[in-house]
Design an enzyme around this catalytic site. Structure first.
Site, short mmCIF file in Angstrom:
data_model
loop_
_atom_site.label_atom_id
_atom_site.label_comp_id
_atom_site.label_asym_id
_atom_site.label_seq_id
_atom_site.Cartn_x
_atom_site.Cartn_y
_atom_site.Cartn_z
N SER A 125 85.09 63.53 -24.22
CA SER A 125 85.38 62.39 -23.35
C SER A 125 86.82 62.48 -22.86
O SER A 125 87.59 63.33 -23.31
CB SER A 125 85.18 61.07 -24.11
OG SER A 125 86.08 60.98 -25.21
N LEU B 240 90.47 62.88 -21.17
CA LEU B 240 91.20 64.03 -20.63
C LEU B 240 90.60 65.35 -21.09
O LEU B 240 90.49 66.30 -20.32
CB LEU B 240 92.67 63.98 -21.05
CG LEU B 240 93.57 62.91 -20.42
CD1 LEU B 240 94.98 63.05 -20.95
CD2 LEU B 240 93.55 63.01 -18.91
N ASP C 240 84.84 67.82 -31.66
CA ASP C 240 84.93 66.36 -31.60
C ASP C 240 83.95 65.73 -32.58
O ASP C 240 83.28 66.42 -33.34
CB ASP C 240 84.73 65.84 -30.17
CG ASP C 240 83.31 66.06 -29.65
OD1 ASP C 240 83.07 65.73 -28.48
OD2 ASP C 240 82.45 66.56 -30.41
N ASP D 28 85.96 66.36 -37.98
CA ASP D 28 87.00 65.34 -38.03
C ASP D 28 88.35 66.04 -37.91
O ASP D 28 88.72 66.85 -38.77
CB ASP D 28 86.90 64.56 -39.34
CG ASP D 28 87.96 63.48 -39.48
OD1 ASP D 28 88.80 63.34 -38.56
OD2 ASP D 28 87.95 62.77 -40.50
N SER E 184 101.81 61.26 -24.93
CA SER E 184 101.68 60.10 -24.06
C SER E 184 103.07 59.74 -23.57
O SER E 184 104.08 60.14 -24.16
CB SER E 184 101.07 58.92 -24.83
OG SER E 184 101.18 57.71 -24.10
N TYR F 216 100.71 53.64 -32.28
CA TYR F 216 100.46 54.64 -31.24
C TYR F 216 101.75 55.36 -30.85
O TYR F 216 101.79 56.60 -30.79
CB TYR F 216 99.84 53.96 -30.02
CG TYR F 216 99.34 54.90 -28.97
CD1 TYR F 216 98.23 55.71 -29.19
CD2 TYR F 216 99.96 54.98 -27.71
CE1 TYR F 216 97.75 56.58 -28.22
CE2 TYR F 216 99.49 55.84 -26.74
CZ TYR F 216 98.39 56.63 -26.99
OH TYR F 216 97.93 57.50 -26.03
N LYS G 9 102.71 59.30 -31.31
CA LYS G 9 102.95 60.13 -30.13
C LYS G 9 104.40 60.63 -30.06
O LYS G 9 104.64 61.74 -29.57
CB LYS G 9 102.57 59.37 -28.86
CG LYS G 9 101.09 59.07 -28.76
CD LYS G 9 100.23 60.34 -28.78
CE LYS G 9 98.77 60.05 -28.49
NZ LYS G 9 97.94 61.28 -28.45
N THR H 147 90.76 54.54 -16.99
CA THR H 147 89.58 54.98 -17.72
C THR H 147 88.92 53.77 -18.39
O THR H 147 89.53 52.69 -18.48
CB THR H 147 89.95 55.99 -18.82
OG1 THR H 147 90.82 55.33 -19.75
CG2 THR H 147 90.64 57.20 -18.23
#
Length: 281
Positions: free
Chosen positions: A25, A27, A46, A74, A151, A164, A168, A199
């Site tokens: 899914s 990118l 995945d 995983d 990101s 997050y 990142k 998205t």
């Protein structure tokens, strides 16, 4: 395939075999599609949400001997990932292109973010990046290209993104070290730091997340999937180190890295306006 990408060429030769995590899914899937139409063999790693993924991707192949395989694994389990990659090398080939795109986003203000959620995000995004890089580098040879997806949140902090951003920022730091160490082995490293992309994941965040976050992140803008992939592919084809598609996102990155005090003033101003508007929420 994007029309702009058809006109561009791979500076160091197009990939023959690509390993992509999170390729089911987002990118990862979109970059896999681009590479398939460039003639590459693909191994996807995945969790396996779609049973017909390989069948769908096989419809995009450009020559009959292309191989597309999928491995359910995983990313946070290093032993399982090693095993899956060993199988992929035997069945698909030695990777000369490897993209770690697996990742998750969980948002909440820090005081409401549980330890378990914080740990989960770190394990998937940061430890998963470590695991992917470590596994693939057991096989990649000189001339290869390793790419980690971070990101813009790995460059600048954002409201409700404690876990997050921490993960990142760690991915960007890992990429910085790998860029130096792998240069001695003839392997290129890139880190992708996009801003927000239009998205289903972003749409869901708009529903579940904080409107303050949305208002603050507006500074960097939102890209369509097509524009984001087009910008990313251009960077990958020239082996650019840090890839951020979109002018506004690039500007945000530049201000944050080169003019930190100015960026903080901008962020604080937007935070004050957003909080004033949405404080009841």
């Amino acid at each position: 395939m994007n029309k702009n990408n058809k006109r561009s060429t791979w500076k160091y030769g197009q990939p023959k075999t690509a390993f992509i995590s999170g390729g089911g899914s987002g990118l990862g899937l979109n970059i896999a599609k681009e590479l398939i139409q460039e003639g590459a063999n693909i191994a996807i790693f995945d969790h396996g949400r779609s049973d017909d993924l390989v069948q769908y991707l096989n419809q995009l192949i450009v020559h009959n001997d292309q191989r597309i395989e999928r491995y359910i694994v995983d990313i946070a389990d290093p032993k399982a990932l090693d095993k899956a990659m060993n199988s992929a090398v035997s069945e698909v080939g030695v990777p000369d292109f490897a993209l770690n795109s697996a990742g998750i986003l969980r948002t909440a203000t820090f005081s409401k973010l549980s330890y378990e959620t914080f740990e989960q995000v770190i394990n998937v995004n940061l430890i998963g990046s470590r695991n992917f890089a470590f596994s693939v580098l057991q096989h990649m040879q000189s001339g290869g290209h390793l790419i980690l997806v971070a990101s813009l949140a790995g460059i600048v902090g954002s409201y409700t993104h404690a876990a997050y951003a921490a993960s990142k920022f760690g991915v960007v730091g890992l990429a910085e070290v790998l860029r130096l160490e792998l240069k001695l082995k003839g392997i290129s490293v890139s880190v992708i730091c996009p801003g927000e992309i239009d998205t289903p994941l972003l749409k869901q965040e708009r529903i579940d997340g904080s409107p303050i976050t949305e208002m603050m992140n507006d500074f960097a803008g939102v890209l369509s999937v097509e524009d984001a992939i087009n910008g990313i592919m251009k960077g990958l084809k020239t082996r650019q180190y840090m890839i951020t598609p979109g002018f506004r996102a690039k500007l945000t990155r530049a201000i944050a890295r080169k003019f930190t005090t100015l960026f903080h003033l901008i962020a604080d101003s937007k935070l004050a306006k957003a909080y004033s508007k949405f404080q009841s929420k």
